[in-house]
Every structure is written in C-alpha cells, then in structure tokens.
Design an enzyme around this catalytic site. Structure first.
Site, short mmCIF file in Angstrom:
data_model
loop_
_atom_site.label_atom_id
_atom_site.label_comp_id
_atom_site.label_asym_id
_atom_site.label_seq_id
_atom_site.Cartn_x
_atom_site.Cartn_y
_atom_site.Cartn_z
N TYR A 7 -7.30 0.39 -6.65
CA TYR A 7 -6.06 -0.97 -6.23
C TYR A 7 -5.92 -1.53 -5.15
O TYR A 7 -5.30 -0.42 -4.28
CB TYR A 7 -5.72 -1.96 -7.51
CG TYR A 7 -4.21 -1.53 -8.07
CD1 TYR A 7 -3.60 0.10 -7.45
CD2 TYR A 7 -3.55 -1.81 -9.43
CE1 TYR A 7 -2.72 0.47 -8.02
CE2 TYR A 7 -2.81 -0.80 -9.76
CZ TYR A 7 -1.94 0.18 -9.21
OH TYR A 7 -0.65 0.31 -9.86
N GLU A 8 -5.13 -2.36 -4.85
CA GLU A 8 -4.58 -2.52 -3.59
C GLU A 8 -5.51 -2.18 -2.52
O GLU A 8 -4.65 -1.47 -1.07
CB GLU A 8 -3.32 -2.44 -2.76
CG GLU A 8 -1.99 -2.15 -2.61
CD GLU A 8 -2.18 -4.01 -2.99
OE1 GLU A 8 -1.85 -4.29 -3.82
OE2 GLU A 8 -2.53 -4.78 -1.14
N GLY A 9 -6.64 -2.44 -1.63
CA GLY A 9 -7.79 -1.32 -1.13
C GLY A 9 -8.52 -0.03 -1.55
O GLY A 9 -7.96 0.59 -1.57
N GLN A 54 -9.35 1.91 2.57
CA GLN A 54 -8.60 2.83 3.31
C GLN A 54 -9.21 3.13 4.49
O GLN A 54 -8.25 2.99 5.37
CB GLN A 54 -7.67 3.22 2.36
CG GLN A 54 -6.97 2.65 0.86
CD GLN A 54 -6.13 1.71 2.17
OE1 GLN A 54 -5.57 0.82 2.97
NE2 GLN A 54 -5.91 0.70 1.12
N ARG A 110 0.99 -1.29 0.18
CA ARG A 110 0.01 -0.29 0.00
C ARG A 110 0.79 1.14 -0.53
O ARG A 110 0.19 2.46 -0.66
CB ARG A 110 -0.85 0.15 1.29
CG ARG A 110 -1.98 -1.36 0.82
CD ARG A 110 -3.12 -1.63 1.66
NE ARG A 110 -3.67 -2.18 1.61
CZ ARG A 110 -4.92 -2.51 2.44
NH1 ARG A 110 -5.38 -2.36 3.91
NH2 ARG A 110 -6.20 -3.16 1.70
#
Lengths: 592, 592
Positions: B434-436, B441, B294
C-alpha cells in the site's frame, strides 16, 4: 479463484531432452517414452486442475476441525482422496509386490509436483504416507511389510511421522516419549508428539503412526532412540481392524497456512507399538528416508511458486494499468496490461527462471536417487546426499520468495484472500521450516555433507561442472551466456569451500557462520548448471530444426536471464562467507 | 503471547548522539533535551507495552465485523483508543491552533514507531487520520480547517484516504468516481472505493473521508481528478453532527493480515462532498502529503521487524536445543540456548543491524522534513523527496524479510499462530503494497526523483557521502570497517546511475529494468551511511569515557556486521543493473 495447469511440456523437456530418460541404463527408464510420460502427466494434470486445485481455497478457508476426538477434513477432501486412490497415484513409484507400479522415482516426482502445485495441504496426506511406506520398506520386517504396506500403498490406510515434542524439534536427543517392552515383544508407547502433519483425519480407515521413542538401555541422546509402528487401530492377524489403540488427538494447531492439513498434537498413553528395525537404531532408520522426504519438501518450494506464478502471469496479462514507457501497447484500451512494465517483467522472469531451473534440479536429484536405488550406484548416492540439503533449503527459501513476488504482481488484490495469492505464500512458508529448518539444512551441508568421505562428492561435483564446461567450450551458443557465468559462479563456490577448509579447523564457527550463504550459492551454481544443460538441449533442438522453435528460444532467453541476473549472487554470498565468524559472533548473548 | 518494549535508549542515541537534535537550528529542536525525549518515549512505551501490544493478537484473531451496516472493531480497541485520545498522542506534532503540541515531526516519528511496533493494525486508525489532517492543513480552506481539524487532532473524528477503485490502484487516471457540482457549491459524489483502511469503525463519532473523484471539465487521466471531503455525518454550522451522509460500507475485506483494521469497500451514492483545494488539482494535493505517508509506511517496515526481533531474541536465549559446536555453554542444562548457534546469530544480527540502521534512516528523513517545513530549507525538501521512495520501498521489503527471519528462529513454533510470529510477517506484508507498491516506488525513484531538477538532490547526496568520508579519513576507528565499505558501495551506486544516464535515454527500459535493484542499493548505501554516522558517535562516546561503554561497543560491532555482510549487496545489484534491459525484456508477452 486461482487456477492451475500442469506444465507437462516443460516436464517432458527435462525428462526427455535434458535427462534423456529413455536412453538411460537405469532399470525402468527405457519404458519412459514421450507418449507414455505425456499420458501420465496429462492424466495427473486433469485430476489436479479439475479436482484438487478447486479445493485449495476451500481447504484454506474451512481448515480441519476436531469434534469429540474425531478429525474432519474440509468439504470435498474425502471425494478427492477417493479419486486419488482410484487412480492408483500413490503407488506409481512403489514396488509391485505391495500393489505399486514400480515406475522410476523421477516419474513419481513429476506427478508429485503436479499434485503439490494444485493443493499442497491435501497432497500431504498422501505425501506423509509415502514417507512412512519408505521407512517400512527400508527397515520393516517382512511381516510388518506384508501387514501394512499393501493397505498403505492403496491409501486405504495412511501414515504419519512422529518426531517433534513440545520441548524439542531439531535436537531429537532430548526426546521424552517412552517405549516400555512387553512380554509379547510389543512396546507400550507413552508421550506427547506435536506438529504431526496428517496426524488424524477422516480420509482413511486407519492411520499408521511411525513414532520415535526411547526404550530402556539405549543411553543418552539420540543413541537411545528407536522407531515404532503405532497404528490408530490395531490390526488383527487376518488383516482386519481390531481395537482402537491408546493414541488420541490433543488438538489441531492454528497455523499460518496449509489449513487443509490437520497438524495434530498426538497423545500416546501406553499405546501398543511395534519396533521397526533394530532397537536403539531409530535415528538411522529415519535418516535413510530423509533424502527423499527432503527432496519432496524442496519440490514443495518451487511447486507453490509455480502455482503462484501461473496466476500472477495471467493477472499481468489481463490487468490494465498504466502505459508502457516506450509507448502504448494497447492503444485501443484504457491502459496497457501490467506485463508491459519492466519491473513486472523482472518479477515474472525471476519466478520463471527459478521455477524451471528448480524443476530440472529436482528431477535430476530424483534421477540420482533412481541411479542409487536401481543401479546401486554409490557415486550417485553420495552426490544426492550432498545435494539434498541444497534442494531442500535453497529451493524452499527461494520458492517462498517467489510466491511473495507473485503476490506482489496483484498489488492490493494480492493481500486480500479473495484472489488466493496470500494462500500460496502462507502455504509455501512451512516448507522452509519442516523436515529440518533451513538453517539445519545449511548445517548439514557444511558440517557434514561437504566433508563426507574426504569430500568425495563435493570434488565430483566440481569435476562434473568443469568437465561440462570443457566439453562444450567450442559451443558458441553456450559460451558467453552460459559457460562463462557458470565457471565464475563455480569458482566462487570453490573459493568458499577453500575458506571453510582453511579457517574451519581452527574455528568451526568460521564455517558455520557462512553455512546459509554457502547453501544458497551452491543452489545458484546447481541452477546455473541446470540452465546450461537446458540451454544445450534447446540449442541442439534449434539446430536440428525443431518444430517448436518458440519453446526452445524461450528456454534460452529464460536461461540467459538466470545467468545474467540471478547467478551473480554467488559473489555476494562469497563476500559474506569470507568476512568470517567475527562479525557474526562479535556480541556476547547479553549484548543483544 | 508476544511482548514489546520501546527501544528508548536506541531512539535517544539517534536523536541526541547522531542527529544532535537539541543543537539544531530547526525551530522546536532546542527543547529536545534528553530528559524531555526520555519522558515522552517512556510514556509512549508504557501505553504500547501495557495496552496496545496485548491487543495485537486479539485484533488478529477477532478481526473487524460488519453488522447491519455498522463496523465493530475487536475487543479492547475502543478503550485503547480512548487512552490514545486522552494522552493527546495524535496531536504531538500537529499545530497548536488545532489542539496539537507542535513538537517536531521527528518526535512524532519516534512515538509513531513505538505504537506501530506494538500494534500496527490499531495504530492505522490514528495514522490515516494523521494523513488526512496533513492533507487538510496543506490544502483545506480556513473554514474547512476550523470545522474539521480540532476534532480530528483530538481523535474525536478520524480520517481516511479514498483513492483505489476496483479497476485501478496505481493508475489513478482511470478513476470513475464522479463529483457533480451542486448549486450550493457542494458536490454529489458517486462511485465505489476499495481497500479503504479504517474506512469505518466504532472508535470515533465521525469519519472524515478524503475522496479522489472526477468533476466535469477536467480532461482525461489524472488531470481531471479533484479531492473532496465526504464526512460520514454532515457537520452543522455549530459544529454538531447532522444528517448521515450517503456513504456506506459495502464489505470488510478478508486479508492476509492487519485484521484489526477494517479495510472497507466504500460506496458513495450521491454523497455530499466538499472540494479541497483547487478543482482538478486533486493529484497535486495528494502528492504533497505522500512524502510523510510513505515515510510512515517505511517506518512500519522496520517497526514490525523490531517487534518480531524482540520476541525472536527472547526465544533464542530461552529455547534449549543442541550444543555449541565449540563446546557446551550451558553444561548444566539439557542443551544450549539457540543463540549459541552461528546461523541463529546471523539471523539475529541481520535483523538487529537492519532495524537500527533503518531507524536512523527514518529519523534522519523526519529530520529533513522538519528542516523543510520549519526552516523552508529547499535542499532538505529535495533530499527527502529523493529518499522517500527508498525509505518506503527498501525498508518495507527488508522489514518483511526480517519478520520472516524472526519467525524462522522459532522453527515450527513460528508457523503456528500461538506465538504470534506469523502475525508480524502477515501484517508487515501489506507495507510492501500500500501507499504505492514497491515497484512503483522504484519507478518513482528512477523515473522521476533521480533526474529531478537536473539531478540536484542525487548529486548532493553523493557530495554528502564524499564529504563525510573525507572529513573522517583520519579516524582510525572508522576507516577500514566503515569508511572503505561505504566508499565502495557509494561508488557502485554512482556506477548504476551512470549506467542509467548512458543507456536510459536510448532505451528507458534499460533504466526501469534495474529500478528495484537501484532502490535496494540506494537503501543499502543510506544504511551504510547511517552506520558510519552511528559508529562515529559511538567511537566519540567511547573516547570521551562514556559510562555506557557496552552500549557503544555493541553499536560498533552491529555496524561492522552491516558493513561486512549487508552492504556488499550493492555489487550484486550493480551487476544486475548493468546486464541491462535485454534479459528482462527478451520475451514477447505470449512467450511467457
């Protein structure tokens, strides 16, 4: 594939409950009964949902192509354009003598929103034509009007606006395209124009280019500019098409979006042109129609947001992911729909409250234009002149932001092209740029409009807000949720204006460094005012025992959201403005 | 075509003047002398400017293609990847025993920024590999590490992360991909994974997929998930490549951007997989490496903004349009350069002050990770755990916004693809997802990190800010321009946290409705703190009679801009948070 349904109910609420159209003294407004506007908007909605919206992705994917000098539009555009012609949609708010229906501009605006939401790139072919028609209506000779307008109103011929050149866009004083006078009174036009939307295509028999060029003797800068008609095919005395004119398409630009519209490089090589209006007064001719053109672009901002929102909302109700933090709401399913999550709600409410506010603001703007044109109301003209850069700049900045939010609801599915959410964002992006980039709108607002006629319109604006608040101060339904936030935001806006007045004289940069912030806070105050008007209308409907209580309760809740969560942005903008020019201008150019 | 130059000087300022790397007690930091970091960063910069940046547009235009089951990357990517391998860049911060150079993560981060700015889509092939390596380092068996890591560190083999499925992304509990245990201890993996970045390509001999799947007996939801290695080609006992595994590419997605990276649908059809770490503990294995992954995405946010900014700045200095309101600055030319206009300055200062602040924030984050990993510092680990969603969410939201601003400087030329500005925006857009997704977040921050270990890290954060302000209160260079705004912003942030504590227990929605606002205000306070640290370093350098006074004066002026014009956003976010859950949650789902 994304879908679209015209928000007829919300449009009617603004037209009838807020603007109270049929009670107005503006010629043409009395006919605007609910049944009448419903019939028009539903018919437009049918064309939009059934024909235009399904072509939106097609246009994006295929784009336009140039082959041997001929521009081809995407599959299906020709048929859709025929349907648009047959429906007589282009002429809805144009004069009857040229084949139009002479309805108020506010009706044309509502219909325009429907088409723009469904397929922005497609609608530009008609939109540019509409702009060119307005220029000719205002400045063309009787002969020019008779020659061109009937065919343009019917869309047999389309129009374009040719301003930008490779080395100049905002600064039109630098234009190099030349116009050489000929013995017969015509001109030979030579030069290159770029970014010409709908510059050429296969939808109409002829394309009527309106071109800014410099004729001899006009002096430096914008003073030397004149406006010319340059038809793709010359028009014979009997109205039939004659020889091909010396204008050609150099290329179609590859763009971020609006692929369905042919953005052309146009080359003029001693093309025959005809002067429109007075020689060397071309800029004035352009400015006259800018209010409407810019309002149209401001409309694109929220209209794309509307289309994106409709699809985001459907996805949020459909997609199962995670559980509500307060306990399962879909216990029988594998997960709850996205819409249970507060942060998804926030995104949806941001969109909904902006879009409905912007729609009201835009319709109000169109109503002011109707007052100005149909009643000769000078105050209305001054007001819309002041508000135009706000409608254009604020609504396209925010509208784009909202398409990005709508895309975000889809997660990774928003990033792939399959769901169509990327297109809404890519298409909406252009509205922040064309018809005067938003920084130029802010400059126009702060540098020109605010102080015009001694600040008359700005003062009238604040009086109007003050008057509304005073008039309704006993209304408990409005007081704390609507009137107080509106008062605070309006006070911020006035403080910003005061800062400009106190500091801008000594240092114009002190005003210009805050111009975009001012435009945004002005936009917020306008939307706050719209929400207060809408809340009042809904509170009245509820008191009167409306049969559609849910609609009006939803309206009030949506308005409360805007007032509580969006309107306070004025405080941030004010703080930025009051920090002055120093932080913005501190660095020398070579320090960057 | 856009160009890129590595901001080596600014990176060194952060590493040496702000973080004072070589004075640190973290193992490996003592070697970080100025000459050493200059050599590394300049070498990376050369590769970036000469090889990667010129391929950025190529990657966007050509994209990847799937032919007969084989994925081909754009022209030039193969050669560039060879150069990346030869330079040993992937292993720079990886253990020596697997062929890496074991430098601090902060160095790997700085180098990563350079490559990401130059060509984000290209760098993802390496970036995903790096992520997979970290997962194996943390959870792989010694045998797995010995088998896979040397080849992955050298980039002979690359890696992927397989989480998302068609019906689930955020909610991984819904995963359907199955793992059936085999007699030999391996598993048969079956299912479909989507949105797999660098899922397949022609850059490496083998692709090592890390796949989340459900093995029998693990229970419902995320508890049943395990992590598996599924190599494209099975690996023989001697390390040579064996049979093709039953994993294939279903298609390459059409996306808004990062066209140079192959985003694949991966089909697993009883593919051979090997368990990584403990059975049914796959989520834990994933979470361990999320901080770094992240942080890497947060870096993409400002790194794309940096590349876009460099080109916007060059254009603003070069393009002649209009005149400065205070009088011509280029009287000999046809017009002044864009950079004279205050609103263009504002846009450039927004970008510059955000990017430099975000760079410092990210390097600080990497430094905290080094403290945690190399010193076993639990406080540092708790702090970076708290800050990770802020780095990811805030910086990618803002970074995208800045690419849009950079594009705006170009007017219409920013909208056509020719100048490359559209690509920066389209590529940067994915980092918000992406990546959450950024909403996730914010949920992670407010719902999990803030209260972790009794709020220990959050309290430490406020103590740190308070301590810094107290320690420097006699510093006149910092006081009114930096310390006071930082104090005010930090107070806003604390007030928001207090609101969550007071209201979130009764109604968790009261906290979650403000989660994104909280994440943003947290980001602003962090950047404000970074700017205060940088201002302090620059003020000291100026007092000490630095030979580069212009650099430090520019730094101070840029910081003042951030404090005056960006940091006050905390007040708006606080107002929104304090409006509570009611406006956000007022509507029933069917009222939308």
């Amino acid at each position: 594939m994304p879908t679209y349904t015209a928000p007829v109910k919300d449009m009617q609420f603004i037209l009838h409950d807020v603007l109270k159209a049929s009670e107005s003294d503006i010629p043409g407004y009395a006919e605007l009964e609910r049944d009448f506007t419903a019939a028009i908007l539903e018919e437009a909605g049918k064309l939009a949902s059934d024909v235009l919206a399904p072509l939106n992705t097609v246009g994006d994917t295929e784009g336009c192509r140039l082959e041997n000098g001929v521009v081809y539009t995407p599959t299906g555009f020709k048929d859709a354009f025929e349907a648009m012609k047959e429906g007589g949609w282009n002429g809805i708010d144009l004069p009857e003598e040229y084949g139009g229906q002479n309805m108020p501009y506010v009706v044309g605006t509502a219909v325009g929103e429907v088409f723009v939401s469904a397929n922005m790139a497609f609608n530009m072919y008609q939109g540019l034509t509409h702009g060119a028609i307005n220029a000719l209506l205002a400045h063309g000779s009787e002969e020019q009007k008779a020659t061109y307008l009937p065919k343009m109103v019917s869309l047999e011929w389309t129009g374009t606006m040719n301003l930008t050149e490779p080395h100049c866009g905002t600064d039109l004083g630098l234009i190099r395209t030349k116009a050489e006078p000929q013995d017969d009174g015509s001109y030979k036009i030579s030069g290159q124009k770029i970014f010409i939307s709908a510059g050429d295509h296969d939808l109409s028999e002829n394309v009527i280019h309106l071109v800014l060029a410099k004729a001899p003797g006009g002096g430096e800068g914008t003073k030397g500019i004149s406006l010319f008609i340059v038809p793709k095919f010359l028009v014979n005395a009997d109205g039939s098409l004659g020889a091909r004119n010396a204008v050609s398409v150099g290329k179609i630009e590859e763009k971020m979006g609006i692929h369905g519209n042919a953005t052309c490089v146009m080359n003029y090589d001693e093309a025959t042109g005809y002067l429109v209006g007075e020689l060397h007064k071309g800029m004035r001719a352009m400015f006259v129609m800018m209010n409407e053109a810019r309002l149209g672009v401001g409309l694109q901002g929220y209209a794309q947001a509307e289309a994106a929102y409709q699809n985001a909302l459907a996805y949020a109700k459909d997609r199962l992911q995670g559980r509500a933090v307060t306990g399962p709401e879909n216990p029988g399913g594998s997960a709850d729909p996205l819409i249970v999550h507060p942060d998804i709600r926030r995104i949806l409410m941001d969109q909904k409250s902006f879009i409905e506010g912007a729609r009201a603001f835009t319709f109000w703007g169109a109503h002011l234009i109707d007052r100005a044109h149909r009643l000769g109301d000078k105050d209305a003209e001054a007001m819309i002149s002041l508000l135009t850069p706000v409608i254009k700049g604020f609504q396209t900045d925010k509208g784009f932001e909202m398409t990005i939010q709508a895309q975000q609801v889809f997660g990774g599915h928003g990033y792939i092209e399959e769901w169509g959410m990327s297109q809404f964002a890519r298409d909406a992006r252009i509205a922040m740029i064309y018809e005067g980039a938003n920084g130029v709108q802010a400059l126009d607002l702060v540098g020109r409009k605010l102080a015009a006629e001694g600040g008359k319109a700005a003062l009238a604006f604040f009086e109007m807000i003050k008057g509304f608040i005073k008039e309704n101060e006993g209304n408990e339904a409005l007081k704390s949720d609507f009137l107080e936030p509106l008062k605070a935001a309006s006070k911020d806006l006035q403080a910003a204006m005061m800062f400009f007045m106190q500091n801008g004289m000594k240092n114009p940069n002190a005003a210009l460094a805050g111009s975009t912030d001012f435009m945004h806070m002005f936009g917020h105050v306008c939307l706050g005012y719209m929400w207060a008007l809408m809340a009042k209308a809904s509170a009245e409907a509820l008191s009167a025992g409306t049969s559609d209580a849910t609609f009006h309760e939803t309206k009030l809740a949506t308005g409360r959201y805007y007032m509580a969560r969006q309107l306070p942005a004025t405080g941030l903008h004010l703080a930025r403005i009051q920090s002055g020019a120093e932080p913005v201008m501190a660095l020398a150019a070579d320090q960057f």
